[in-house]
Every structure is written in C-alpha cells, then in structure tokens.
Design a protein around this motif. Structure first.
Motif, PDB file in Angstrom:
ATOM      1  N   ASP A  79       0.825  -1.209   0.000  1.00  0.00           N
ATOM      2  CA  ASP A  79       0.000   0.000   0.000  1.00  0.00           C
ATOM      3  C   ASP A  79       0.861   1.261   0.000  1.00  0.00           C
ATOM      4  N   VAL A  80       1.893   1.285   0.842  1.00  0.00           N
ATOM      5  CA  VAL A  80       2.725   2.476   0.971  1.00  0.00           C
ATOM      6  C   VAL A  80       3.516   2.740  -0.306  1.00  0.00           C
ATOM      7  N   VAL A  81       4.146   1.702  -0.852  1.00  0.00           N
ATOM      8  CA  VAL A  81       4.964   1.902  -2.056  1.00  0.00           C
ATOM      9  C   VAL A  81       4.083   2.271  -3.251  1.00  0.00           C
ATOM     10  N   ALA A  82       2.915   1.655  -3.364  1.00  0.00           N
ATOM     11  CA  ALA A  82       2.010   1.994  -4.465  1.00  0.00           C
ATOM     12  C   ALA A  82       1.573   3.445  -4.378  1.00  0.00           C
ATOM     13  N   ARG A  83       1.380   3.949  -3.167  1.00  0.00           N
ATOM     14  CA  ARG A  83       0.897   5.320  -2.990  1.00  0.00           C
ATOM     15  C   ARG A  83       2.027   6.355  -3.039  1.00  0.00           C
ATOM     16  N   ASP A  84       3.147   6.050  -2.348  1.00  0.00           N
ATOM     17  CA  ASP A  84       4.175   7.061  -2.137  1.00  0.00           C
ATOM     18  C   ASP A  84       5.521   6.736  -2.766  1.00  0.00           C
ATOM     19  N   GLY A  85       5.690   5.531  -3.309  1.00  0.00           N
ATOM     20  CA  GLY A  85       7.001   5.102  -3.760  1.00  0.00           C
ATOM     21  C   GLY A  85       7.846   4.594  -2.604  1.00  0.00           C
ATOM     22  N   VAL A  86       9.038   4.134  -2.914  1.00  0.00           N
ATOM     23  CA  VAL A  86       9.994   3.715  -1.885  1.00  0.00           C
ATOM     24  C   VAL A  86      10.649   4.962  -1.303  1.00  0.00           C
ATOM     25  N   ARG A  87      10.591   5.111   0.012  1.00  0.00           N
ATOM     26  CA  ARG A  87      11.298   6.223   0.652  1.00  0.00           C
ATOM     27  C   ARG A  87      12.739   5.768   0.894  1.00  0.00           C
ATOM     28  N   TYR A  88      13.626   6.250   0.043  1.00  0.00           N
ATOM     29  CA  TYR A  88      15.013   5.781   0.023  1.00  0.00           C
ATOM     30  C   TYR A  88      15.902   6.871   0.604  1.00  0.00           C
ATOM     31  N   THR A  89      16.576   6.533   1.705  1.00  0.00           N
ATOM     32  CA  THR A  89      17.467   7.480   2.364  1.00  0.00           C
ATOM     33  C   THR A  89      18.885   6.921   2.326  1.00  0.00           C
ATOM     34  N   ASP A  90      19.825   7.769   1.934  1.00  0.00           N
ATOM     35  CA  ASP A  90      21.237   7.409   1.987  1.00  0.00           C
ATOM     36  C   ASP A  90      22.013   8.645   2.443  1.00  0.00           C
ATOM     37  N   ALA A 122      21.714  -1.686   5.132  1.00  0.00           N
ATOM     38  CA  ALA A 122      20.338  -1.228   4.929  1.00  0.00           C
ATOM     39  C   ALA A 122      19.482  -1.581   6.132  1.00  0.00           C
ATOM     40  N   GLN A 123      18.625  -0.643   6.514  1.00  0.00           N
ATOM     41  CA  GLN A 123      17.690  -0.878   7.615  1.00  0.00           C
ATOM     42  C   GLN A 123      16.309  -0.423   7.193  1.00  0.00           C
ATOM     43  N   SER A 124      15.313  -1.251   7.483  1.00  0.00           N
ATOM     44  CA  SER A 124      13.920  -0.918   7.193  1.00  0.00           C
ATOM     45  C   SER A 124      13.066  -1.295   8.396  1.00  0.00           C
ATOM     46  N   TRP A 178      19.322   5.517  10.154  1.00  0.00           N
ATOM     47  CA  TRP A 178      20.181   4.332  10.227  1.00  0.00           C
ATOM     48  C   TRP A 178      21.004   4.398  11.514  1.00  0.00           C
ATOM     49  N   GLU A 179      21.041   3.279  12.236  1.00  0.00           N
ATOM     50  CA  GLU A 179      21.822   3.200  13.462  1.00  0.00           C
ATOM     51  C   GLU A 179      22.621   1.909  13.465  1.00  0.00           C
ATOM     52  N   PRO A 180      23.839   1.933  13.961  1.00  0.00           N
ATOM     53  CA  PRO A 180      24.603   0.683  14.068  1.00  0.00           C
ATOM     54  C   PRO A 180      23.940  -0.275  15.040  1.00  0.00           C
ATOM     55  N   GLY A 181      24.216  -1.565  14.856  1.00  0.00           N
ATOM     56  CA  GLY A 181      23.677  -2.565  15.778  1.00  0.00           C
ATOM     57  C   GLY A 181      22.262  -2.978  15.469  1.00  0.00           C
ATOM     58  N   ARG A 182      21.843  -2.820  14.216  1.00  0.00           N
ATOM     59  CA  ARG A 182      20.493  -3.226  13.815  1.00  0.00           C
ATOM     60  C   ARG A 182      20.571  -4.096  12.568  1.00  0.00           C
ATOM     61  N   ALA A 183      21.126  -5.259  12.711  1.00  0.00           N
ATOM     62  CA  ALA A 183      21.235  -6.188  11.590  1.00  0.00           C
ATOM     63  C   ALA A 183      19.864  -6.804  11.303  1.00  0.00           C
TER      64      ALA A 183
END
Length: 331
Positions: free
Chosen positions: A37-48, A138-140, A259-264
């Motif tokens: 639903d989110v990607v269809a409406r808003d696209g992928v929110r890609y942060t780098d 990558a973290q989601s 993004w935070e370290p320690g979140r594999a």
C-alpha cells in the motif's frame, strides 16, 4: 530487455529495487500488506548519505505480477521464508507467446539469503540459480522505507551460479548492478563468499541479548571462532574479504538519517514484529554442520536455543541475556 522482479519489500528488496529504478533499469517490486500500500501510494522512501527521495518503483502483489520470458527473479525474503516463497513462485505462468507451457521455474532466480540453505531449495525447482553474498548497510523498520548508510557503492555483491560456475547471465547482472551504483563481481565459486558472510551473521542475534557491550563483544568473538572451526572442518574455507575489497571496493559507512549501528537483519525482523527470525539458518547452519562433521558447537547451539525460545514466548529484545546463553552452553 531484462526486467528484475524483486520479491520481498524488506531492507534488501527496497534498496535494490530503488537503486535499479534510479539507474533506469527495468524493475518490479513484489510486496504485500502495508508495504504494498505504501509503495504503491508514495514510492519507496530511500534514504542514503546524500538525502531522502521518493522512488516510484513499480509495485504489485504476486497475483498482480505478470511474468515475461526475459524476467529475472530476485528473491530477497529472509532465509526462513525462502523455501515457501520459491514454492509459491516456481509454478506461476510466464506469458510467452512462443511457449504456452512456460513457468517461472524456467526463469533465472537470484537468491540473496543469509546462510547456506537457499541454493539447494531453489535448485529443487529452478533450472538456473544465481547465488550471491550481499553486503548492504540497509535498515527498514517502517513499511516502504529504507535507510542505506553508504552511497558509493551502496552495496557489495559476489555473484556466481549455484552450485558453481559463471556465465553471460551472471556477467549481465554484474553490469546492471554496477550501473546502479552497487559494487559487484562474478565468481565461479560463490560458496566461500557465503561462508565468509555467515561468520558475521552468526552474531546477528547477539544484538537481541541483554548484557554489557563487552559481554556481547566477547560472545561474538567466540561464536565466530566456533563457526570458523566448523566451516573449515566441513571443507568450506571462507573467502578472504580483502580480495573483494581490492577488486571492487568496500562499503564506507556514513552518517545517514534513520540508520543506526547494531540493527542487523535479525534485530529488524523482531522490531517489525515479524512472525519468525532467521537464527535457525544462521547459528542453526553452524549447528547442522557441526553435527554432520562431529564438531561441537555449544555456543551457536545455545544462542539458537535461547533466542528461539524467547521469540516463541513473544519476549522483547534484551529479555534474555548473554549470561543465559553461556549458562545453556555449559549444560
């Protein structure tokens, strides 16, 4: 022209789909539930490290994805979900006017799971299986959103055919990934690269344990040493990561919003409220090899047991501790 059908909208799937789309390489994302639903409406929110953008990746669920003869499937679901996903996809129709009997099992499938189990699962159904070891920071934690703490390259992949070898399809995939800002190289023996990553992955579940940083670091060192002993005894000598760094470069972690370290990957699964975790295919892979080759694996077996039982009880991260793992290992 090849289209990449990315199955799974977790961190890896979202990151790959966004990078391919930004490079104007045909891609379709397969998602479900809130992610769809989110990607269809808003696209992928890609942060780098360069900022955040909305990437209008084409998205559908499995039923809404029409496969074509030139498609390449890219399986990005977690290792414990892979066998079910492969079974669901293999017998889907491919719309090929020249072959009314064409099925997805006739298409190449790229498997990106941690551990060592997915390749055999895929080969039961798919004639052409590409295997890769992927490093991507990558973290989601929210549907449709991914933070990648690197930009040039955004990820590093070692890719070959399963069980071994390479061919023009691997070379084409490597070229497309490089166009998308991902460092990739081909190898005729991908298993050592998978084994190298597994040495790190056996520590994923340590992030879920209570205890001091020093206690977690010490346990991680011992888990890795135990895993290396088992892999070497099983004839799976891990690759030398320095060789890949020299060939294609290495990831440079940079400050990135969200993004935070320690979140594999295991931590992210628990944080998202997933129904399963991949520990059985990480520490459990080491335990399996240890049992097959008569090598003791007390720490990996204890971590698998403690985390598995805690997850089954629905406990929050930090409920079980490093001390609990050591106590079980000493039983």
């Amino acid at each position: 022209m090849t289209r990449y059908v990315v199955i799974g909208a977790g961190a890896v799937g979202l990151a790959l789909a966004a990078r391919l789309h930004l490079a104007e390489i045909p891609v379709a994302l397969v998602a479900r539930g809130a992610s769809l639903d989110v990607v269809a409406r808003d696209g992928v929110r890609y942060t780098d490290p360069t900022g955040t953008r909305a990437v209008a990746v084409p998205v559908a669920d499995r039923a809404g994805t029409r496969l074509a003869p030139d498609d390449v499937l890219v399986l990005t679901v977690k290792a414990q979900q892979a066998d079910d996903a492969l079974g669901e996809w293999a017998w889907q129709p491919v719309h090929d006017p020249a072959d009314p009997h064409a099925l997805a099992a006739d298409l190449p499938v790229l498997v990106l799971q941690n551990g060592l189990a997915t390749e055999a699962q895929a080969l039961r159904r798919f004639a052409t299986v590409l295997s890769a070891s992927i490093l991507v920071p990558a973290q989601s934690l929210e549907p449709g959103a991914v933070a990648v703490a690197a930009a040039d390259p955004a990820a590093v992949l070692s890719i070959g055919l399963a069980p071994d070898g390479t061919d023009a399809r691997v070379d084409a995939l490597v070229a497309d990934l490089q166009r998308a800002g991902i460092a990739a190289h081909s190898t005729d023996d991908v298993l050592p690269w998978k084994a190298l990553k597994l040495l790190g992955n056996v520590n994923n579940a340590v992030e879920l344990l209570g205890g001091s940083d020093e206690e977690r670091k010490a346990l991680s060192r011992e888990l890795t040493a135990e895993a290396r002993t088992v892999l070497e005894e099983a004839g799976l000598e891990p690759a030398d990561g320095a060789e890949r760094d020299e060939a294609v470069g290495r990831i440079r972690i940079q400050p990135t919003e969200g993004w935070e370290p320690g979140r594999a990957s295991t931590f992210q699964s628990v944080a998202r409220g997933a129904s399963s975790v991949e520990t059985d295919y990480l520490n459990g892979e080491i335990v399996l090899l240890g049992r097959l080759h008569e090598v003791p694996t007390p720490l990996n077996a204890a971590l698998q047991r403690v985390v598995g039982a805690s997850f089954a009880r629905g406990e929050a991260p930090g409920t079980v501790t490093v001390a609990d793992v050591r106590a079980v290992a000493a039983r």
